[in-house]
Design a protein around this motif. Structure first.
Motif, PDB file in Angstrom:
ATOM      1  N   LEU A 153      -0.085   9.112 -10.886  1.00  0.00           N
ATOM      2  CA  LEU A 153       1.009   8.503 -11.346  1.00  0.00           C
ATOM      3  C   LEU A 153       0.526   6.855 -10.992  1.00  0.00           C
ATOM      4  CD1 LEU A 153       3.321   7.833 -13.221  1.00  0.00           C
ATOM      5  CD2 LEU A 153       4.712   7.977 -11.119  1.00  0.00           C
ATOM      6  N   ALA A 154       0.080   6.724  -9.842  1.00  0.00           N
ATOM      7  CA  ALA A 154       0.082   5.273  -9.311  1.00  0.00           C
ATOM      8  C   ALA A 154      -1.338   4.791 -10.156  1.00  0.00           C
ATOM      9  CB  ALA A 154      -0.500   5.171  -7.763  1.00  0.00           C
ATOM     10  N   THR A 155      -2.351   5.641 -10.376  1.00  0.00           N
ATOM     11  CA  THR A 155      -3.610   5.267 -11.285  1.00  0.00           C
ATOM     12  C   THR A 155      -3.011   4.795 -12.666  1.00  0.00           C
ATOM     13  OG1 THR A 155      -4.653   6.777  -9.803  1.00  0.00           O
ATOM     14  CG2 THR A 155      -5.753   5.829 -11.998  1.00  0.00           C
ATOM     15  N   LEU A 156      -2.316   5.445 -13.530  1.00  0.00           N
ATOM     16  CA  LEU A 156      -1.847   5.215 -14.733  1.00  0.00           C
ATOM     17  C   LEU A 156      -0.975   4.078 -14.523  1.00  0.00           C
ATOM     18  CD1 LEU A 156      -0.915   8.793 -15.987  1.00  0.00           C
ATOM     19  CD2 LEU A 156      -2.824   7.511 -16.726  1.00  0.00           C
ATOM     20  N   LEU A 157       0.073   3.747 -13.944  1.00  0.00           N
ATOM     21  CA  LEU A 157       0.748   2.682 -13.696  1.00  0.00           C
ATOM     22  C   LEU A 157      -0.150   1.124 -13.292  1.00  0.00           C
ATOM     23  CD1 LEU A 157       4.018   3.897 -12.122  1.00  0.00           C
ATOM     24  CD2 LEU A 157       3.809   3.249 -14.431  1.00  0.00           C
ATOM     25  N   ALA A 158      -1.249   1.531 -12.833  1.00  0.00           N
ATOM     26  CA  ALA A 158      -2.206   0.207 -12.418  1.00  0.00           C
ATOM     27  C   ALA A 158      -2.797  -0.068 -13.662  1.00  0.00           C
ATOM     28  CB  ALA A 158      -3.041   0.630 -11.169  1.00  0.00           C
ATOM     29  N   MET A 159      -3.352   0.976 -14.251  1.00  0.00           N
ATOM     30  CA  MET A 159      -4.182   0.909 -15.741  1.00  0.00           C
ATOM     31  C   MET A 159      -3.266   0.079 -16.731  1.00  0.00           C
ATOM     32  SD  MET A 159      -6.495   4.230 -15.815  1.00  0.00           S
ATOM     33  CE  MET A 159      -7.520   3.730 -17.279  1.00  0.00           C
ATOM     34  N   PHE A 160      -2.192   0.940 -16.831  1.00  0.00           N
ATOM     35  CA  PHE A 160      -1.235   0.508 -17.654  1.00  0.00           C
ATOM     36  C   PHE A 160       0.282  -0.085 -17.244  1.00  0.00           C
ATOM     37  CE2 PHE A 160      -3.795   4.083 -19.127  1.00  0.00           C
ATOM     38  CZ  PHE A 160      -4.267   3.751 -20.086  1.00  0.00           C
TER      39      PHE A 160
ATOM     40  N   GLY B 126       1.645   3.180   0.752  1.00  0.00           N
ATOM     41  CA  GLY B 126       0.539   2.254   0.769  1.00  0.00           C
ATOM     42  C   GLY B 126      -0.762   2.961   0.342  1.00  0.00           C
ATOM     43  N   LEU B 127      -0.917   4.182   1.253  1.00  0.00           N
ATOM     44  CA  LEU B 127      -2.075   4.644   0.730  1.00  0.00           C
ATOM     45  C   LEU B 127      -2.394   5.479  -0.722  1.00  0.00           C
ATOM     46  CD1 LEU B 127      -4.987   5.921   2.175  1.00  0.00           C
ATOM     47  CD2 LEU B 127      -3.662   7.807   2.636  1.00  0.00           C
ATOM     48  N   ILE B 128      -1.443   5.891  -1.180  1.00  0.00           N
ATOM     49  CA  ILE B 128      -1.427   6.145  -2.530  1.00  0.00           C
ATOM     50  C   ILE B 128      -1.568   5.196  -3.439  1.00  0.00           C
ATOM     51  CG2 ILE B 128       0.229   6.762  -4.467  1.00  0.00           C
ATOM     52  CD1 ILE B 128       1.681   8.579  -2.189  1.00  0.00           C
ATOM     53  N   CYS B 129      -1.216   4.058  -3.249  1.00  0.00           N
ATOM     54  CA  CYS B 129      -1.228   3.089  -4.250  1.00  0.00           C
ATOM     55  C   CYS B 129      -2.654   2.317  -3.953  1.00  0.00           C
ATOM     56  CB  CYS B 129      -0.160   1.814  -3.766  1.00  0.00           C
ATOM     57  SG  CYS B 129       1.329   2.288  -4.484  1.00  0.00           S
ATOM     58  N   VAL B 130      -3.106   2.360  -3.013  1.00  0.00           N
ATOM     59  CA  VAL B 130      -4.748   1.974  -2.567  1.00  0.00           C
ATOM     60  C   VAL B 130      -5.378   2.680  -3.469  1.00  0.00           C
ATOM     61  CG1 VAL B 130      -6.387   1.704  -1.011  1.00  0.00           C
ATOM     62  CG2 VAL B 130      -4.118   0.689  -0.457  1.00  0.00           C
ATOM     63  N   ILE B 131      -5.250   4.203  -3.111  1.00  0.00           N
ATOM     64  CA  ILE B 131      -6.202   5.089  -3.990  1.00  0.00           C
ATOM     65  C   ILE B 131      -5.892   4.784  -5.617  1.00  0.00           C
ATOM     66  CG2 ILE B 131      -6.894   7.551  -4.314  1.00  0.00           C
ATOM     67  CD1 ILE B 131      -5.886   8.078  -1.550  1.00  0.00           C
ATOM     68  N   GLY B 132      -4.742   4.890  -5.949  1.00  0.00           N
ATOM     69  CA  GLY B 132      -4.615   4.807  -7.335  1.00  0.00           C
ATOM     70  C   GLY B 132      -5.025   3.518  -8.063  1.00  0.00           C
ATOM     71  N   SER B 133      -4.703   2.267  -7.367  1.00  0.00           N
ATOM     72  CA  SER B 133      -5.170   1.069  -7.939  1.00  0.00           C
ATOM     73  C   SER B 133      -6.723   1.107  -7.808  1.00  0.00           C
ATOM     74  CB  SER B 133      -4.575  -0.085  -7.305  1.00  0.00           C
ATOM     75  OG  SER B 133      -5.115   0.104  -5.743  1.00  0.00           O
TER      76      SER B 133
ATOM     77  N   LYS C 155       4.005  -4.517  -7.911  1.00  0.00           N
ATOM     78  CA  LYS C 155       4.423  -4.616  -6.525  1.00  0.00           C
ATOM     79  C   LYS C 155       5.605  -3.674  -6.357  1.00  0.00           C
ATOM     80  CE  LYS C 155       2.668  -9.170  -5.709  1.00  0.00           C
ATOM     81  NZ  LYS C 155       1.676  -9.118  -6.826  1.00  0.00           N
ATOM     82  N   LEU C 156       6.545  -3.591  -7.492  1.00  0.00           N
ATOM     83  CA  LEU C 156       7.739  -2.848  -7.516  1.00  0.00           C
ATOM     84  C   LEU C 156       7.137  -1.305  -7.324  1.00  0.00           C
ATOM     85  CD1 LEU C 156       9.900  -4.175 -10.294  1.00  0.00           C
ATOM     86  CD2 LEU C 156      10.067  -4.324  -7.989  1.00  0.00           C
ATOM     87  N   VAL C 157       6.070  -0.684  -8.193  1.00  0.00           N
ATOM     88  CA  VAL C 157       5.575   0.873  -7.707  1.00  0.00           C
ATOM     89  C   VAL C 157       5.260   0.791  -6.425  1.00  0.00           C
ATOM     90  CG1 VAL C 157       3.736   2.305  -8.546  1.00  0.00           C
ATOM     91  CG2 VAL C 157       4.842   0.510 -10.232  1.00  0.00           C
ATOM     92  N   ILE C 158       4.571  -0.305  -5.719  1.00  0.00           N
ATOM     93  CA  ILE C 158       4.143   0.067  -4.264  1.00  0.00           C
ATOM     94  C   ILE C 158       5.438  -0.071  -3.467  1.00  0.00           C
ATOM     95  CG2 ILE C 158       3.093  -1.306  -2.374  1.00  0.00           C
ATOM     96  CD1 ILE C 158       1.398  -2.659  -4.494  1.00  0.00           C
ATOM     97  N   ALA C 159       6.475  -0.891  -3.512  1.00  0.00           N
ATOM     98  CA  ALA C 159       7.670  -0.865  -2.967  1.00  0.00           C
ATOM     99  C   ALA C 159       8.464   0.573  -3.033  1.00  0.00           C
ATOM    100  CB  ALA C 159       8.591  -1.968  -3.172  1.00  0.00           C
TER     101      ALA C 159
END
Length: 204
Positions: free
Chosen positions: A40-47, A69-76, A53-57
Motif C-alpha cells: 500500500l505504501a508503494t502504491l500511495l507513493a506512486m499514485f 518509517g521502515l514501511i514507508c522507506v521500503i514502499g517509497s 507525509k500524512l501516509v507516513i504519519a
C-alpha cells in the motif's frame, strides 16, 4: 506495446486507489500485516491520492515510529525504482516530454549529471521538486540505478522517520513532537540555504 500496457496499468491503479480511498484508510487503521502495508505504501507513493507525509504519519501512529518509517522507506524506494525503470525502459519519450514542463529542472541537468549522488540526496532531503520528477529524471538521464537507489535512501530516511515519529508522538507528547519538527525544519532551512550557495544555478 509495452509502454501502452504500462500506462494503462498506472491509470487503473490510480483510479482504484482514488475510488476506494476511504476503505483503504479504514483498513490501514486496523493494523493489517506489514507486507500488505508495504504494498500500500508503494502504491500511495506512486499514485499520491493523499499527501505522502500524512501516509507516513498514519503508519507511524499505527505501527510506531520504527516500523511505520521502515514501511514507508521500503514502499517509497520501490515506487522510485519502478518509476526509474519505467522512464528508462518503457516510456522514455513520454517521460522526457513530461519533464519538459519543469524548465528549472532542465537548467539544472548539467549540474545533476555531473554530481548525481549529491543532487539526488539533496532533492530527497529538500523537496524542491515532486519526488516523481526526480525518479523520472534519473531514469531518462545517465544517472545509474545504483547511485539513484543509494542516494534516494540516504536522502529520504531523515524526513520519513521524523514524520513517522510525529505520527507516533503528536497526541501523546505534543510538545516533544513539535520540538522535533521544529529542529528538523531548521535543519532543512539551513540545508536549502547551503544548497543555494553551492549550486551554480542559483549564482546566476
Amino acid at each position: 506495446m509495452g509502454k501502452w500496457l504500462g500506462t494503462a496499468f498506472y491509470i487503473l491503479v490510480f483510479a482504484a486507489a482514488y475510488l476506494y480511498r476511504d476503505a483503504l484508510s479504514s483498513w490501514m487503521s486496523s493494523q493489517p500485516p506489514i507486507g500488505y502495508m508495504v504494498m500500500l505504501a508503494t502504491l500511495l507513493a506512486m499514485f499520491p491520492v493523499m499527501p505522502y507525509k500524512l501516509v507516513i504519519a498514519a503508519l507511524g501512529y499505527v505501527y510506531g515510529a520504527w516500523w511505520g518509517g521502515l514501511i514507508c522507506v521500503i514502499g517509497s524506494t520501490l515506487a522510485g525504482a519502478l518509476f526509474y525503470a519505467g522512464a528508462a525502459y518503457f516510456f522514455k519519450a513520454q517521460a522526457q516530454r513530461w519533464l519538459s514542463g519543469y524548465p528549472k529542472l532542465q537548467r539544472l541537468s548539467n549540474w545533476m549529471e555531473a554530481h548525481p549522488f549529491e543532487a539526488i540526496v539533496l532533492y530527497r532531503l529538500i523537496p524542491l521538486f515532486p519526488q516523481s520528477v526526480i525518479n523520472l529524471y534519473a531514469g531518462v538521464s545517465s544517472i545509474s540505478f545504483g547511485i539513484f537507489m543509494l542516494a534516494s535512501l540516504i536522502g529520504k530516511i531523515p524526513g520519513v522517520f521524523v514524520y513517522a515519529y510525529l505520527g507516533t508522538s503528536l497526541f501523546k507528547q505534543p510538545i516533544l513532537a513539535v520540538s522535533v519538527l521544529s529542529v528538523y525544519l531548521l535543519i532543512l532551512g539551513i540545508s536549502i540555504w547551503v544548497y543555494k550557495r553551492m549550486n551554480p544555478f542559483y549564482k546566476k
